[in-house]
Design a protein around this motif. Sequence first.
Motif, mmCIF file in Angstrom:
data_model
loop_
_atom_site.group_PDB
_atom_site.id
_atom_site.type_symbol
_atom_site.label_atom_id
_atom_site.label_comp_id
_atom_site.label_asym_id
_atom_site.label_seq_id
_atom_site.Cartn_x
_atom_site.Cartn_y
_atom_site.Cartn_z
ATOM 1 N N VAL A 56 0.855 -1.191 0.000
ATOM 2 C CA VAL A 56 0.000 0.000 0.000
ATOM 3 C C VAL A 56 0.889 1.239 0.000
ATOM 4 C CG1 VAL A 56 -1.609 1.321 1.449
ATOM 5 C CG2 VAL A 56 -1.938 -1.139 1.122
ATOM 6 N N GLY A 79 -4.319 5.711 2.571
ATOM 7 C CA GLY A 79 -3.701 4.565 1.940
ATOM 8 C C GLY A 79 -4.391 4.162 0.652
ATOM 9 N N ARG A 80 -3.587 3.908 -0.362
ATOM 10 C CA ARG A 80 -4.109 3.417 -1.640
ATOM 11 C C ARG A 80 -3.301 2.202 -2.063
ATOM 12 N NH1 ARG A 80 -4.359 8.976 -1.937
ATOM 13 N NH2 ARG A 80 -6.405 9.855 -2.484
ATOM 14 N N GLU A 135 -3.370 -1.804 9.336
ATOM 15 C CA GLU A 135 -3.803 -0.653 8.537
ATOM 16 C C GLU A 135 -3.467 -0.847 7.062
ATOM 17 O OE1 GLU A 135 0.332 0.587 10.112
ATOM 18 O OE2 GLU A 135 -1.384 -0.611 10.771
ATOM 19 N N VAL A 148 -6.581 -1.537 3.685
ATOM 20 C CA VAL A 148 -6.593 -0.918 2.357
ATOM 21 C C VAL A 148 -6.661 -1.988 1.273
ATOM 22 C CG1 VAL A 148 -5.321 0.555 0.751
ATOM 23 C CG2 VAL A 148 -5.323 1.093 3.189
ATOM 24 N N ARG A 157 -10.150 -3.536 0.907
ATOM 25 C CA ARG A 157 -11.145 -2.679 0.255
ATOM 26 C C ARG A 157 -10.887 -2.520 -1.239
ATOM 27 N NH1 ARG A 157 -10.133 0.617 4.899
ATOM 28 N NH2 ARG A 157 -8.881 2.040 3.603
ATOM 29 N N SER A 158 -9.691 -2.839 -1.681
ATOM 30 C CA SER A 158 -9.288 -2.539 -3.054
ATOM 31 C C SER A 158 -9.932 -3.425 -4.109
ATOM 32 C CB SER A 158 -7.764 -2.672 -3.174
ATOM 33 O OG SER A 158 -7.379 -4.043 -3.081
#
Length: 258
Positions: A100, A107-108, A137, A141, A144-145
């Motif tokens: 990430v 965060g992406r 954490e 991310v 969810r991606s």
Amino acid sequence: MQAYSLFEGSFSVDASKKFIPFDPALHNATDRPGSMFIQVHPFLIESPNGPILCDTGLGLKDENGTLLLYQNLKKMGYEPKDVKYVLMSHLHKDHAGGMVNFEDGVGRIAFPEAEYIVQRGEWEDAYSGINPSYRTEIFDVVQRSGNLNLVEGAGSVNHEIAFKRSGGHTRNHQVFHIETGDNHYFFGGDVLPKPEEIIHNHIAKYDDNGRLSKQLRQEYWKQGAPENWIYLFYHAKSFAIGQPKLRSDGTYEMIEVK
């Protein structure tokens, strides 16, 4: 098709589990008592189906806030969007930090076009709180991606990439075989992190099951040497990519692949 180390640096690690940069030209190991000294080598493997990453390092950035992993990829002629697969041996922070990219606290996913291959049991353990080396954490991310592919046991991602749950270093650690072009790459993660461990095989205190890791290292060498596997060593100090060479007495030695 070739493989490359995307070297992230050398570090000392003490009981705090913090990774502190260590440059032998500038620092003295005696000033860091009780520390382990390790190197971090994520790997890039070229493939007709697109670049493959093996683990993602600590996720360190340069003074401009750019992931070192991105910089190293660009040196090889690739952009983050080019990566098609991210193969995760396990999820400790020195392997998963670059999954990430955090910018201004947001965060992406670091490789938006990639499929992230993780053992389901390892993913569940990462959220269990059993080890402080897991950074949830990051995983929030990834989850969810939509890029996450949780696998179980042994199987294939495609005709080039095979995975197998090994255990040893963590309960659900996995190893990978990547066969592309004429090469058979083996990524053993932290079960086989250094070439020296093939010869100086020992039971490591930092493994979940050190006896199993010791046994697996010998199995991987016994099978891979005559089949000419190319080994990728994530924590190597001497050389990160090696291949067996047949000696005149019929035994094999590990030599560096440059």
